[in-house]
Design a protein around this motif. Structure first.
Motif, PDB file in Angstrom:
ATOM      1  N   THR A   1     -54.283  -7.682  -5.927  1.00 52.78           N
ATOM      2  CA  THR A   1     -54.497  -7.111  -4.605  1.00 52.78           C
ATOM      3  C   THR A   1     -55.999  -6.890  -4.451  1.00 52.78           C
ATOM      4  O   THR A   1     -56.658  -6.437  -5.382  1.00 52.78           O
ATOM      5  N   ARG A   6     -58.872  -4.759  -3.168  1.00 50.28           N
ATOM      6  CA  ARG A   6     -58.952  -3.345  -2.781  1.00 50.28           C
ATOM      7  C   ARG A   6     -60.349  -2.975  -2.269  1.00 50.28           C
ATOM      8  O   ARG A   6     -61.353  -3.240  -2.934  1.00 50.28           O
ATOM      9  N   SER A  31     -60.653  -1.057 -10.387  1.00 50.83           N
ATOM     10  CA  SER A  31     -59.571  -1.277  -9.425  1.00 50.83           C
ATOM     11  C   SER A  31     -60.082  -1.592  -8.018  1.00 50.83           C
ATOM     12  O   SER A  31     -59.292  -1.847  -7.122  1.00 50.83           O
ATOM     13  N   GLY A  76     -52.929   9.174  -0.337  1.00 50.77           N
ATOM     14  CA  GLY A  76     -51.862   9.409   0.633  1.00 50.77           C
ATOM     15  C   GLY A  76     -51.612   8.125   1.392  1.00 50.77           C
ATOM     16  O   GLY A  76     -52.557   7.413   1.737  1.00 50.77           O
ATOM     17  N   VAL A  77     -50.346   7.805   1.618  1.00 52.91           N
ATOM     18  CA  VAL A  77     -50.027   6.574   2.343  1.00 52.91           C
ATOM     19  C   VAL A  77     -49.203   6.916   3.582  1.00 52.91           C
ATOM     20  O   VAL A  77     -48.052   7.351   3.471  1.00 52.91           O
ATOM     21  N   PRO A  78     -49.817   6.735   4.766  1.00 53.98           N
ATOM     22  CA  PRO A  78     -49.089   7.042   5.991  1.00 53.98           C
ATOM     23  C   PRO A  78     -48.202   5.874   6.408  1.00 53.98           C
ATOM     24  O   PRO A  78     -48.631   4.725   6.374  1.00 53.98           O
ATOM     25  N   PHE A 109     -58.557   1.763   1.204  1.00 51.95           N
ATOM     26  CA  PHE A 109     -58.544   3.206   0.940  1.00 51.95           C
ATOM     27  C   PHE A 109     -59.592   3.875   1.822  1.00 51.95           C
ATOM     28  O   PHE A 109     -60.751   3.463   1.830  1.00 51.95           O
ATOM     29  N   GLN A 155     -55.612  -3.986   0.313  1.00 56.73           N
ATOM     30  CA  GLN A 155     -55.281  -2.559   0.379  1.00 56.73           C
ATOM     31  C   GLN A 155     -56.588  -1.823   0.670  1.00 56.73           C
ATOM     32  O   GLN A 155     -57.586  -2.026  -0.040  1.00 56.73           O
ATOM     33  N   ARG A 166     -42.683  -2.207   4.993  1.00 51.66           N
ATOM     34  CA  ARG A 166     -43.489  -2.492   3.799  1.00 51.66           C
ATOM     35  C   ARG A 166     -44.715  -1.587   3.792  1.00 51.66           C
ATOM     36  O   ARG A 166     -45.406  -1.470   4.808  1.00 51.66           O
ATOM     37  N   LEU A 167     -44.998  -0.972   2.653  1.00 50.34           N
ATOM     38  CA  LEU A 167     -46.100  -0.009   2.559  1.00 50.34           C
ATOM     39  C   LEU A 167     -47.133  -0.362   1.495  1.00 50.34           C
ATOM     40  O   LEU A 167     -48.258   0.132   1.535  1.00 50.34           O
ATOM     41  N   PHE A 168     -46.746  -1.187   0.521  1.00 51.70           N
ATOM     42  CA  PHE A 168     -47.621  -1.434  -0.636  1.00 51.70           C
ATOM     43  C   PHE A 168     -47.728  -2.926  -0.944  1.00 51.70           C
ATOM     44  O   PHE A 168     -46.831  -3.699  -0.612  1.00 51.70           O
ATOM     45  N   PRO A 169     -48.797  -3.313  -1.637  1.00 51.98           N
ATOM     46  CA  PRO A 169     -48.934  -4.715  -2.061  1.00 51.98           C
ATOM     47  C   PRO A 169     -47.791  -5.124  -2.992  1.00 51.98           C
ATOM     48  O   PRO A 169     -47.099  -4.276  -3.566  1.00 51.98           O
ATOM     49  N   GLU A 170     -47.671  -6.417  -3.151  1.00 50.59           N
ATOM     50  CA  GLU A 170     -46.592  -6.966  -3.968  1.00 50.59           C
ATOM     51  C   GLU A 170     -46.700  -6.486  -5.415  1.00 50.59           C
ATOM     52  O   GLU A 170     -47.778  -6.480  -6.004  1.00 50.59           O
ATOM     53  N   ARG A 198     -48.654   3.060 -11.382  1.00 52.88           N
ATOM     54  CA  ARG A 198     -48.633   3.562 -10.007  1.00 52.88           C
ATOM     55  C   ARG A 198     -47.266   4.146  -9.638  1.00 52.88           C
ATOM     56  O   ARG A 198     -46.227   3.508  -9.806  1.00 52.88           O
ATOM     57  N   THR A 234     -53.077  -0.077 -14.188  1.00 54.88           N
ATOM     58  CA  THR A 234     -52.919   1.291 -13.724  1.00 54.88           C
ATOM     59  C   THR A 234     -51.431   1.510 -13.474  1.00 54.88           C
ATOM     60  O   THR A 234     -50.761   0.641 -12.923  1.00 54.88           O
ATOM     61  N   GLU A 242     -53.526 -10.110  -0.884  1.00 53.60           N
ATOM     62  CA  GLU A 242     -53.132  -8.971  -0.055  1.00 53.60           C
ATOM     63  C   GLU A 242     -54.258  -7.944  -0.115  1.00 53.60           C
ATOM     64  O   GLU A 242     -54.899  -7.777  -1.157  1.00 53.60           O
ATOM     65  N   TYR A 286     -52.794  -2.880   3.701  1.00 56.24           N
ATOM     66  CA  TYR A 286     -52.052  -1.671   3.374  1.00 56.24           C
ATOM     67  C   TYR A 286     -53.025  -0.509   3.369  1.00 56.24           C
ATOM     68  O   TYR A 286     -54.130  -0.627   2.846  1.00 56.24           O
ATOM     69  N   VAL A 287     -52.603   0.611   3.946  1.00 57.54           N
ATOM     70  CA  VAL A 287     -53.486   1.757   4.158  1.00 57.54           C
ATOM     71  C   VAL A 287     -53.207   2.858   3.143  1.00 57.54           C
ATOM     72  O   VAL A 287     -52.051   3.145   2.829  1.00 57.54           O
TER      73      VAL A 287
END
Lengths: 351, 351
Positions: free
Chosen positions: B54, B56, B139, A125-127, B99, B97, A133-137, A56, A54, B95, B122-123
């Motif tokens: 990741t 999910r 995914s 949406g990512v708060p 949703f 994530q 750090r906000l996202f996976p590796e 991103r 995907t 890791e 991760y949110v």
């Protein structure tokens, strides 16, 4: 690590909302639109990405819309063009997932209910602050951010410390301040950028890109005068003189924004070491003839972005008076600057 | 495809908010907690997932919190235990994530500002109906949904069609209605489940799991009496008799929920064909002795979930009167049901 402050833009769809008062940020997105497309179609290393992945994309500091939707659409068109250019037919286009990121206090409700219909991407949406750090590796292919990373994570302590040479007495930001104050702002911005690039280096896949549009204000340490920020400072100083706000409140308020020079951005990227610099471009803003009819527009524009901050500090009840006075000051100017000397486009690729 | 309706739970943190009135959904999550953990640790095929991926997880129909955080934490603990059980050391944990999904009119602002601190995932929030495609192909590793999929995508037209034998005149849901009305509800639910499993089959990786907790109300076509829904219907009928709402308004209102039997869920999964059924378990609810002190609690609970719908149809101005009368009806009952006969846990694995 020191606490990260949140400065949400005004939410909703009201007269002082960001959604209704962000044409300037929209203009910035428009101004760099073709450059961004060009950079992506020329430089994105799609051959490095497994074809099943995907694709991103994230917009960091997206606010409540609608600018973010245009910025994202622009990126998508460029990426699709790139895939087509590489000789892949339409069936081979990857699926797109777009993440809209901003502080958790951002108005995501307005953002989500104003999404364009029939998007060709999956939405999330990512708060959270982009200073962490906000996202996976290695999960992101493109990071964009428009008019957001000039917000520093917090005001450095020394700016409000009477015993410090950086104490910013009687001022609300760093223009026309002493060298120590300017340095405190610049150092904080540099630290924030170190965090920003540190975390993005973890999140972005090799060959992926980071494209930042930043209001840039300092070139060889020249500070502009008669900017909207100058006029806002002068408004707050006037209210302090009238006794409507206390001197202590004036001295303890500082706008948490820093407008970097190209050299500062270049240095930050090089300190990090994980990204190649593909382009750093300055787009100069025009000086604006003050037009009384437009004064209210500019004032509402600043209000959408700064009201949360100002009302937290000075109290909600004086906001109308403050912005009325601010509007008058804009009207009285012959010529003024939009606030910054140029837009800065920084294009990076993850090594 | 017909339009999908949105029925957001009450947002914010007010006295009738979902956040403050969702203990029952919380109890349901608690009731299946150990079963869900057991199913995940026994049956999740982690060897099918590339170790670099990741992991999910999504909660579909998460509402505004806080229940969703407990449900997600439960899943995370089970997945971690599974990885540990397979002999992998802690460093090899993927890791995570997570949703949080609900309609775009859901109160994501409340959700995001009440996130637990220091989550180990991760949110992201995903706005949109689970009756459509929401995620890129293959995914997701785990889909959970608690007390959400009983909401049908819209009220079938025949329920409000005077010329149809399914016309639900003088009633607000299907209990005690004629066979044609029940069939219209059941058929809509079946269609919705066909969409639900169709899209989940695309989104979930082979070896991934779907775990649904659903209020189940029908077992061999027996309908319960004295449920909260009966009492609510009786309240609305009384208001119509008093002339406070029109007969036409009563006839055109139907609660868009259907409480399926285990057999109906099993049939839907089998029609789809992409999932194996790992477990379908009924957990029976206790009948509740009506306690006047608790009547207000039950009433507010229903209000948090249905006020949006009721006020859209009957008008905001009669909500207090409606729920006051409803509260009195609960107080006057000797014994009543919470509304459903049992909780249904459906555990599936993507083939």
């Amino acid at each position: 690590m020191e606490a990260i402050e949140e400065y949400p833009m005004n939410g909703g769809h009201g007269i002082y909302s960001y959604a209704k008062n962000s044409y300037r940020q929209g203009q910035a997105i428009n101004a760099v639109k073709e450059l961004i497309k060009e950079e992506i179609t020329e430089k994105l290393d799609i051959n490095k990405f497994p074809s099943s992945d995907t694709f991103r994309i994230v917009d960091m500091g997206c606010s409540a819309g609608p600018n973010t939707f245009f910025a994202v659409q622009n990126v998508l068109e460029a990426v699709e063009k790139k895939y087509q250019r590489e000789g892949l037919d339409h069936c081979r286009l990857p699926e797109f997932q777009v993440f809209f990121n901003d502080h958790s206090s951002n108005d995501f409700n307005t953002l989500f209910t104003s999404l364009p219909p029939n998007t060709n991407y999956y939405v999330a949406g990512v708060p959270g602050s982009f200073h962490v750090r906000l996202f996976p590796e290695a999960s992101l292919h493109i990071v964009i951010s428009s008019y957001a990373i000039q917000w520093i994570s917090h005001i450095p302590k020394e700016l409000v410390d009477r015993s410090s040479p950086a104490w910013n007495k009687g001022r609300t930001y760093y223009a026309h301040a002493g060298a120590e104050t300017i340095k405190a702002y610049a150092d904080q911005f540099a630290k924030d950028m170190d965090n920003f690039f540190h975390f993005r280096a973890q999140e972005v896949v090799p060959g992926g890109m980071v494209l930042l549009t930043i209001p840039g204000g300092r070139l060889d340490y020249q500070i502009l005068s008669n900017t909207l920020y100058d006029l806002l400072e002068s408004t707050i100083v006037d209210l302090a003189k009238k006794g409507i706000i206390s001197e202590e409140k004036l001295d303890s308020f500082n706008v948490p924004q820093y407008f970097p020079s190209p050299q500062e951005m270049e240095a930050a990227v090089k300190r990090n070491g994980c990204f190649s610099i593909e382009r750093i471009e300055c787009l100069h803003d025009e000086k604006k003839q003050a037009n009384p009819k437009e004064a209210r527009v500019f004032s509402s524009h600043m209000r959408a972005g700064l009201e949360f901050l100002l009302s937290e500090h000075f109290g909600h009840e004086i906001m109308d008076e403050l912005f009325d006075l601010f509007t008058k000051k804009i009207e009285e100017c012959e010529v003024f600057d939009m606030g910054v000397a140029f837009k800065l486009l920084v294009v990076l690729k993850r090594k």
